[in-house]
Design a protein around this motif. Structure first.
Motif, short mmCIF file in Angstrom:
data_model
loop_
_atom_site.label_atom_id
_atom_site.label_comp_id
_atom_site.label_asym_id
_atom_site.label_seq_id
_atom_site.Cartn_x
_atom_site.Cartn_y
_atom_site.Cartn_z
N ASP A 291 -11.74 17.52 10.64
CA ASP A 291 -11.00 16.25 10.83
C ASP A 291 -9.52 16.51 9.92
O ASP A 291 -8.63 15.94 10.61
CB ASP A 291 -11.86 15.14 9.98
N LEU A 292 -9.62 17.05 9.03
CA LEU A 292 -8.35 17.09 8.38
C LEU A 292 -7.33 18.01 8.90
O LEU A 292 -6.15 17.58 9.01
CB LEU A 292 -8.63 17.74 6.95
N ALA A 293 -7.70 19.16 9.66
CA ALA A 293 -6.75 19.87 10.51
C ALA A 293 -6.19 19.07 11.80
O ALA A 293 -5.05 18.93 12.10
CB ALA A 293 -7.33 21.02 11.21
N LYS A 294 -7.24 18.16 12.37
CA LYS A 294 -6.76 17.18 13.49
C LYS A 294 -5.65 16.13 12.95
O LYS A 294 -4.77 15.81 13.48
CB LYS A 294 -8.18 16.61 13.86
N TRP A 295 -6.13 15.79 11.89
CA TRP A 295 -4.99 14.64 11.25
C TRP A 295 -3.75 15.08 11.11
O TRP A 295 -2.53 14.60 11.14
CB TRP A 295 -5.79 13.82 10.00
N LEU A 296 -3.88 16.32 10.39
CA LEU A 296 -2.44 17.23 10.05
C LEU A 296 -1.66 17.41 11.56
O LEU A 296 -0.59 17.11 11.51
CB LEU A 296 -3.12 18.41 9.21
N SER A 297 -2.58 17.86 12.61
CA SER A 297 -1.64 18.01 13.73
C SER A 297 -1.31 17.13 14.47
O SER A 297 0.05 17.15 15.10
CB SER A 297 -2.68 19.12 14.46
N GLU A 298 -1.75 15.94 14.10
CA GLU A 298 -1.38 14.62 14.67
C GLU A 298 -0.42 13.99 14.02
O GLU A 298 0.29 12.85 14.21
CB GLU A 298 -2.51 13.60 14.85
N GLY A 299 -0.04 14.60 12.78
CA GLY A 299 1.10 13.73 12.00
C GLY A 299 0.57 12.72 11.14
O GLY A 299 1.20 12.00 10.47
N LYS A 300 -0.76 12.22 11.05
CA LYS A 300 -1.50 11.20 10.20
C LYS A 300 -1.49 11.75 8.63
O LYS A 300 -1.74 10.57 8.02
CB LYS A 300 -2.78 10.98 10.89
N ILE A 301 -1.80 12.74 8.45
CA ILE A 301 -1.57 13.41 7.12
C ILE A 301 -0.27 14.10 7.04
O ILE A 301 -0.12 15.07 7.55
CB ILE A 301 -2.82 14.11 6.91
N LYS A 302 0.55 13.59 5.90
CA LYS A 302 1.83 14.58 5.58
C LYS A 302 1.28 15.08 4.20
O LYS A 302 0.37 14.70 3.48
CB LYS A 302 3.04 13.73 5.48
N TYR A 303 1.95 16.00 3.80
CA TYR A 303 1.92 16.54 2.30
C TYR A 303 3.29 17.04 1.81
O TYR A 303 4.16 17.33 2.41
CB TYR A 303 1.09 17.97 2.60
N LYS A 304 3.16 17.59 0.46
CA LYS A 304 4.25 17.85 -0.26
C LYS A 304 3.63 18.99 -1.22
O LYS A 304 2.51 18.74 -2.01
CB LYS A 304 4.56 16.64 -1.11
N GLU A 305 4.60 19.95 -1.47
CA GLU A 305 4.14 21.04 -2.41
C GLU A 305 5.26 21.29 -3.39
O GLU A 305 6.59 21.04 -3.18
CB GLU A 305 4.26 22.27 -1.44
N ASN A 306 4.74 21.57 -4.71
CA ASN A 306 5.80 22.09 -5.66
C ASN A 306 5.37 23.63 -5.68
O ASN A 306 4.36 23.89 -6.33
CB ASN A 306 5.51 21.23 -6.75
N ILE A 307 6.36 24.46 -5.46
CA ILE A 307 6.19 26.00 -5.56
C ILE A 307 7.15 26.72 -6.57
O ILE A 307 8.01 26.24 -6.76
CB ILE A 307 6.62 26.45 -4.11
N VAL A 308 6.18 27.03 -7.40
CA VAL A 308 6.96 27.86 -8.58
C VAL A 308 6.87 29.22 -8.35
O VAL A 308 5.75 29.92 -7.70
CB VAL A 308 5.98 27.68 -10.06
N GLU A 309 7.94 30.14 -8.62
CA GLU A 309 8.10 31.32 -7.96
C GLU A 309 7.50 32.46 -9.32
O GLU A 309 8.05 32.27 -10.18
CB GLU A 309 9.42 31.70 -7.68
N GLY A 310 6.81 33.07 -8.83
CA GLY A 310 6.39 34.50 -9.78
C GLY A 310 5.14 34.47 -10.39
O GLY A 310 4.96 33.33 -11.00
N LEU A 311 4.37 35.15 -10.32
CA LEU A 311 3.00 35.43 -10.96
C LEU A 311 3.17 35.06 -12.51
O LEU A 311 2.32 34.56 -13.05
CB LEU A 311 2.12 36.80 -10.59
#
Length: 335
Positions: A291-311
């Motif tokens: 269900d989540l993958a379907k909603w993601l592909s349909e644009g019904k779920i958007k998302y935001k990421e905060n990415i920090v560089e480096g282990l």
């Protein structure tokens, strides 16, 4: 392939908020493989609030991290070497792996993901643990019905923003609570929340909630606890449902905080309060991911990421969860 393997170990159990003394950084040999094992080179590492509980040795639903052993979390990485029939070098996989450049793990404990289907980081987010937590907590416990009012605390976090979007898919009025005007603007303008409250600048959180929820509150998805939840509890409708997912306001407490007692009100209003962890629904994961993958592909779920560089910056990225640094999912890109 590098000749050494960097690892981050749990050096001591924190008392209150973790700091740099909680961790130690070491370099070791890259592990050799036993039969059925796979060597995975990390690309992205997930940091999540539940990890704070695993740094303690208090009794919980899962075993604590071991002292002087690598911390572990959700990882997406690349197979470098394989002694398992299901995996080949070059495969992209995800699983619970070490905070390290390389992890040797039984192939039955990881799963292959298709990098052409969606960005690989979504396996740690929308279709991973945070997304599944939102999905099962809201739908199985909250059981939102069209026209009802759903309130989400920690609404700009990885779980909260998925909860709100699923509630909108189900036809609900959605009110989010977060800690900055920037986060709340994202919730309302980008994700379609009907209202959002900045708990840091609101003089009276209960009054703000009452204005945002003129028909009361039918479903509360609690990621936070504390005074925010106290305010929500006072506005619950008859037969309201509470999905108790997290209590990040208390994770670093060194003593039990006393607060208002609401069980009497819950009794009078026939309120359902249920705590849960995502593994409670392990036998339904396939349905949730679909269900989540379907909603993601349909644009019904958007998302935001905060990415920090480096282990080496993973510990600070983890602490950023408690500072409120992240809008959406907090990730570490392994360089």
């Amino acid at each position: 392939m590098a000749s050494r393997n960097r690892q981050i170990l749990l050096a001591q159990r924190p008392n209150g908020l973790p700091d740099q003394s909680t961790y130690s950084f070491v370099e070791t040999e890259i592990p050799s493989l036993e039969p059925n094992e796979v060597l995975v080179k990390a690309q992205y590492l997930s940091v999540d609030p539940y990890m704070r509980g695993k740094m303690s040795d208090a009794k919980s639903y899962t075993a604590p991290f071991e002292l002087n052993k690598p911390l572990q979390g959700g990882v997406v990485g690349t197979v470098i070497e394989s002694k398992h029939t299901k995996f080949n070098p070059g495969d992209t996989v995800t699983g619970l792996l070490d905070w390290a450049d390389y992890t040797a793990i039984d192939g039955n404990q990881i799963r292959k993901i298709d990098p052409n289907r969606a960005p690989i980081t979504t396996a740690l987010y929308v279709t991973g643990m945070p997304g599944l937590t939102a999905y099962f907590g809201l739908l199985n416990i909250g059981q939102p019905k069209e026209g009802e009012t759903v309130v989400v605390s920690g609404a700009a976090g990885a779980v909260g923003m998925i909860v709100g979007q699923i509630a909108k898919i189900k036809g609900c009025r959605v009110v989010g609570i977060a800690g900055s005007d920037e986060k709340n603007a994202y919730l309302t303008e980008e994700l379609g929340f009907d209202a959002a409250i900045n708990y840091k600048t609101t003089d009276n959180i209960r009054k703000a909630l009452k204005e945002a929820c003129p028909n009361g509150i039918d479903v509360y998805f609690d990621n936070v606890g504390g005074e925010i939840s106290d305010a929500v509890f006072s506005l619950l409708n008859f037969h309201a449902r509470i999905a108790l997912c997290g209590q990040i306001a208390h994770y670093n407490d060194t003593q039990i905080e006393m607060g208002p007692r609401f069980l009497g009100n819950f009794l009078k209003r026939s309120v359902l309060l249920k705590g849960f962890i995502v593994s409670d629904y392990a036998d339904q994961y396939r349905e949730g991911v679909s269900d989540l993958a379907k909603w993601l592909s349909e644009g019904k779920i958007k998302y935001k990421e905060n990415i920090v560089e480096g282990l080496e910056n993973a510990p600070d990225a983890f602490l950023g969860l408690f500072r409120g640094d992240n809008l959406g999912k907090q990730l570490v890109k392994i360089s």
